[in-house]
Design an enzyme around this catalytic site. Sequence first.
Site, PDB file in Angstrom:
ATOM      1  N   HIS A 156      -3.707  16.161 -13.095  1.00 13.33           N
ATOM      2  CA  HIS A 156      -3.749  14.831 -13.744  1.00 13.33           C
ATOM      3  C   HIS A 156      -2.946  13.815 -12.928  1.00 13.33           C
ATOM      4  O   HIS A 156      -2.445  12.857 -13.477  1.00 13.33           O
ATOM      5  CB  HIS A 156      -3.223  14.889 -15.183  1.00 13.33           C
ATOM      6  N   SER A 276      -4.462  -5.554   8.244  1.00 13.45           N
ATOM      7  CA  SER A 276      -5.011  -6.500   7.276  1.00 13.45           C
ATOM      8  C   SER A 276      -5.162  -7.833   7.991  1.00 13.45           C
ATOM      9  O   SER A 276      -4.367  -8.166   8.867  1.00 13.45           O
ATOM     10  CB  SER A 276      -4.055  -6.631   6.090  1.00 13.45           C
ATOM     11  N   LYS A 282       0.689  -4.684   6.841  1.00  9.30           N
ATOM     12  CA  LYS A 282      -0.152  -3.611   6.324  1.00  9.30           C
ATOM     13  C   LYS A 282      -0.619  -2.610   7.380  1.00  9.30           C
ATOM     14  O   LYS A 282      -0.907  -2.959   8.510  1.00  9.30           O
ATOM     15  CB  LYS A 282      -1.407  -4.193   5.641  1.00  9.30           C
ATOM     16  N   GLU A 289     -10.686   5.778   3.295  1.00  6.32           N
ATOM     17  CA  GLU A 289     -11.427   5.104   2.217  1.00  6.32           C
ATOM     18  C   GLU A 289     -12.924   5.104   2.517  1.00  6.32           C
ATOM     19  O   GLU A 289     -13.759   5.275   1.624  1.00  6.32           O
ATOM     20  CB  GLU A 289     -10.929   3.674   2.048  1.00  6.32           C
TER      21      GLU A 289
END
Length: 481
Positions: A156, A276, A282, A289
């Site tokens: 979880h 970024s 970043k 992804e």
Amino acid sequence: MALAKTAASGGATILPEVLAFGSSLADDLHLFHEDVVGSLAHVVMLGRTGIVPSDTAVTLGRALVALAEEHRAGTLVLPDEEDVHMAIETVLFERLGVASKMLHSARSRNDQVATMVTLHVRDRARTLGLLATELATLLLDRAEQEKDVVLPSYTHRQRAQPIALGFLFGAWASMLLRDAQGYLALANSLRSPLGAGAIAGSTLPVDRPLTARLLGFAGPTWNALDTVGDRDFVLDYLYSAAKFGIHASRIATDFVDFSTSEFRFCLLDGAIASGSSMMPQKKNPDVFELIRGKAGPALGNLVSLLTTMKGLPSGYNRDQQEDRTVLIEAGRRAESVLRMLLLAIPKVAFDADRCAAALAEDYTTATDLAEALVKSGIPFREAYGIVGRVVLRMKDAGIPLAKVEASLVADIDPRLTSDVLGACSIDGFADRKQTFGSTGTAPLAAQREDLRQEISKVAGPLAAIPTLDQLLSTLAAELPQ
Ligand code: ARG
């Protein structure tokens, strides 16, 4: 528009727009060698059975081999036709004249296309399966190298129990092994559709066991009517690609999460991290992804063909041509994801201190403590309740479980001796866990060994599947000299 020179495509009367709409040529070109290999096996059989004269079979066979070579060299110009089968037939007519008209004896495009697609699925299953074994091996090597790194496992997405990092790598390797096993099982399940004809076989004496053998299949399919309408093997292939997509997505998500400032368990090398356009600080895990994102269309490809096939009547239906686009897309995507994982995973470094700190500050050995009480004769449910109270007490005191002392919890239950409380230590978890398949040091070493053996059981047979190039040359050698 120069489509439809052949009668099989509708001849002179069919509208060019209709032909262009129905053309599968662009997709078929990705299966060019598969089609040539299928035709070559057919030609060898036609010559052996005497369905066509032996010298004509040789002429046809040599012309097919030449087409394959020219296609590989990029020098072959194919006419616009409804599909690759008609395009090849047209070129052969230009080159050989009347002899070319014998090629399609005892064959339909229905069994021809099924043969081409079957060969493609087997060839791709070989490549993807081997890449999956390569990735599984890389993960096991990494598991070995990072034996001493420990971190929390999650259920979880909440800290659960301590594990070795090698156990996480082993979990990923297990998924990849299943992918490779799936591809091998798929390859082994395939049979040769060639000679099924349009739907009911042929009155000409085709030798289907011969063509099956020449193409490296266990045998011909059993029922011609089923054969021309069957795309189950493409669905199986798309399912394998979709399932692998989910596996890759799971690995990617772990990297995405673990590389966040919140976890900081791992760091992505600059070679795979993206920036970024606005936020200079970043370092984004775009590569993972994207791997995760690509599982979406992988699932889509499967649902797409399932939907195409649903409700079709027995026999060949032109709807089935829709298999081509998803087949090509799925294979290409799965290969690029496998290659990207092979490239990216070595460029992720784990921070052993940070991983250990996440365990040190938490309560992840609570289950070990409950099991230590069980060992001293307390029923598990009762032990569970006692440890629940211990955890509450320690949380209230702001002390992590590994720092528990008998004096702090003796009033909860007198059986919480220092000896029993030793089960809360983080360091000891790998010795305490001795069960098969667990994260303990010994079972983990055995697991790596077993997984490596299973991988080699799959890699050998996958590598033994004949490649299209091998088939092309063995078939060419079957032509009478
Ligand atoms: N281009 C077709 C396909 O890919 C070939 C089979 C066509 N058969 C036919 N009877 N029109 O499925």
